[in-house]
Scaffold this active site. Structure first.
Site, mmCIF file in Angstrom:
data_model
loop_
_atom_site.group_PDB
_atom_site.id
_atom_site.type_symbol
_atom_site.label_atom_id
_atom_site.label_comp_id
_atom_site.label_asym_id
_atom_site.label_seq_id
_atom_site.Cartn_x
_atom_site.Cartn_y
_atom_site.Cartn_z
ATOM 1 N N ASP A 77 -6.891 6.480 -3.971
ATOM 2 C CA ASP A 77 -6.030 6.444 -5.163
ATOM 3 C C ASP A 77 -6.532 5.507 -6.259
ATOM 4 O O ASP A 77 -7.250 4.543 -6.008
ATOM 5 C CB ASP A 77 -4.593 6.073 -4.783
ATOM 6 C CG ASP A 77 -4.488 4.714 -4.098
ATOM 7 O OD1 ASP A 77 -5.377 4.375 -3.289
ATOM 8 O OD2 ASP A 77 -3.526 3.975 -4.374
ATOM 9 N N GLU A 135 -3.008 3.685 -1.483
ATOM 10 C CA GLU A 135 -3.097 2.304 -0.990
ATOM 11 C C GLU A 135 -2.376 1.343 -1.920
ATOM 12 O O GLU A 135 -1.784 0.361 -1.486
ATOM 13 C CB GLU A 135 -4.569 1.884 -0.834
ATOM 14 C CG GLU A 135 -4.755 0.543 -0.126
ATOM 15 C CD GLU A 135 -4.391 -0.660 -0.969
ATOM 16 O OE1 GLU A 135 -3.795 -1.609 -0.437
ATOM 17 O OE2 GLU A 135 -4.691 -0.668 -2.173
HETATM 18 ZN ZN LIG Z 1 -6.249 -2.646 -5.664
HETATM 19 ZN ZN LIG Z 2 -8.140 -1.722 -3.363
#
Ligand SMILES: [Zn+2]
Ligand SMILES: [Zn+2]
Length: 396
Positions: A77, A135
């Protein structure tokens, strides 16, 4: 630097792939284009591939699907940020940018998969390549685990690398034990009784109580946490009132808690709530405490960390392997490391001379792409060592 011919032969491909991901960044749980490329690449290597895990996550398997697995993880991401770099491969998606290096992680792990899949995995061992969504706050790792990412085949050990602009390219940071903190958030709403600023005795002032709470909470880190341990408690938002002469009914505080161990984390959370209850009761206010559990601390386990350290030494030489800095940031690799032993290490990616030194999450973040090869080489070496250990364990 000891980069194998197989890694060097993948240099152009890895860089081109990273730049393609960089041009087309996608936010958490929406990494459809990225996941599509990942799945297609893994299939072309002959791996068995699962898609749509945690919405956009992809898992590729190479080896004994009934064996024990070495999990290698990348996050896919990007961040909600407008890129300010003027490079040919700059983001083409306005307001979205790969400003943490996850484009590099994805490209790097695809190259690792390519190399590892060229030879058979040791008997009874499977390499599990996990490309996770979200994440940056979404906890994609936890969702993947909920959907079975650690089973079939059962994961015995997990490794992830993060590009790291705090460290120059050519260096690797490895550390056993805690490496990153937990990150939890809370919102407190204090309800008193509003009234005239000149007649405070007729009110129950939530602003005075908010002020007292903010200071009282500061004693948690200084008085309740072991001085050689670490924690952070920050109140990042205070909302109350409108004008100078009105005492409002309500005040709202928003805070974040960081800790390096589960025990300290729990202690800090408990103290926040105890002080909240005591202070509001003393001032005859009521309160609401909305606590959001975030990422746990990222804690590396001893043995796999030593294996990664050995792989790092072989790749860049002992003099370039440093003790990874403890940072109070958080990473959702922690969810994997809560369940299985493993190691999260960092790959130096800063290059001052090339002007690649902006911090992560900055609109000018970029990194030295040589780091991709260093990271991939280290991952391949570590994965092979861990796989042969698993195979040897299996024969005992
Ligand atoms: Zn980051
Ligand atoms: Zn990262």
């Amino acid at each position: 630097m000891n980069l194998s011919p197989e890694i060097l032969s993948l240099r152009d491909d890895t860089v081109a792939l990273r730049r393609d991901f960089h041009q087309h960044p996608e936010l958490g749980f929406r990494e459809t284009r990225t996941a599509g490329i990942v799945a297609e690449r893994l299939r072309s290597l002959g791996l068995s591939v699962a898609t749509g895990v945690a919405t956009t996550g992809v898992i590729g398997l190479h080896g004994d699907a009934f064996g024990r697995a070495v999990l290698l993880r990348a996050d896919m991401d990007a961040l909600p940020l407008t890129e300010e770099n003027e490079v040919a491969y700059a983001s083409q998606n306005p307001g979205v940018m790969h400003a943490c290096g996850h484009d590099g992680h994805t490209a790097m792990l695809l190259s690792v998969a390519k190399i590892l899949s060229q030879t058979p995995a040791p008997r009874g061992v499977c390499y599990k390549f996990v490309f996770q969504p979200a994440e940056e706050g979404g906890g994609g790792a936890r969702v993947m685990i909920d959907e079975g990412a650690l089973r079939d085949p059962e994961v015995a050990v997990a490794v992830a690398a993060h590009l790291w602009n705090d460290l120059p390219v050519g260096k690797l940071g490895v550390r056993a034990g805690p490496v990153l903190a937990s990150a939890d958030h809370f919102v407190v709403t204090l309800t008193g009784k509003g009234g005239h600023g000149a007649m405070p005795h007729q009110t129950r002032d939530p602003i005075v109580v908010a002020a007292e709470l903010i200071l009282a909470w500061q004693t948690i880190v200084s008085r309740n946490v072991d001085p050689v341990d670490s924690a952070a408690l920050t109140i990042g938002a205070v909302e109350a009132g409108t004008v100078a002469n009105i005492i409002p009914d309500r005040a709202r505080l928003k805070g974040t808690l960081r800790a390096l161990s589960p025990a300290t984390r729990q202690r800090v959370i408990d103290r926040v709530e105890t002080i909240l209850k005591g202070v509001t009761a003393a001032h005859e206010l009521t309160h609401e405490f909305n606590f959001t559990t975030g990422y746990p601390p990222t804690v590396n386990t001893g043995e796999p960390t030593e294996v990664v350290r050995q792989a790092a030494v072989e790749t860049v030489g002992a003099g370039n392997v440093v003790e990874q800095d403890l940072v109070m940031g958080a990473e959702d690799m922690s969810f994997f490391l809560q369940q299985v032993p493993g190691c999260f290490f960092v790959v130096g990616s800063r290059n001052e001379e090339k002007g690649l030194a902006a911090p992560h999450h900055n609109a000018r973040f970029d990194f030295d792409e040589d780091a991709l090869l260093v990271g991939a080489e280290t991952m391949v070496r570590a994965a092979r060592k861990l796989a042969s250990q698993l195979a040897a364990d299996g024969e005992d």
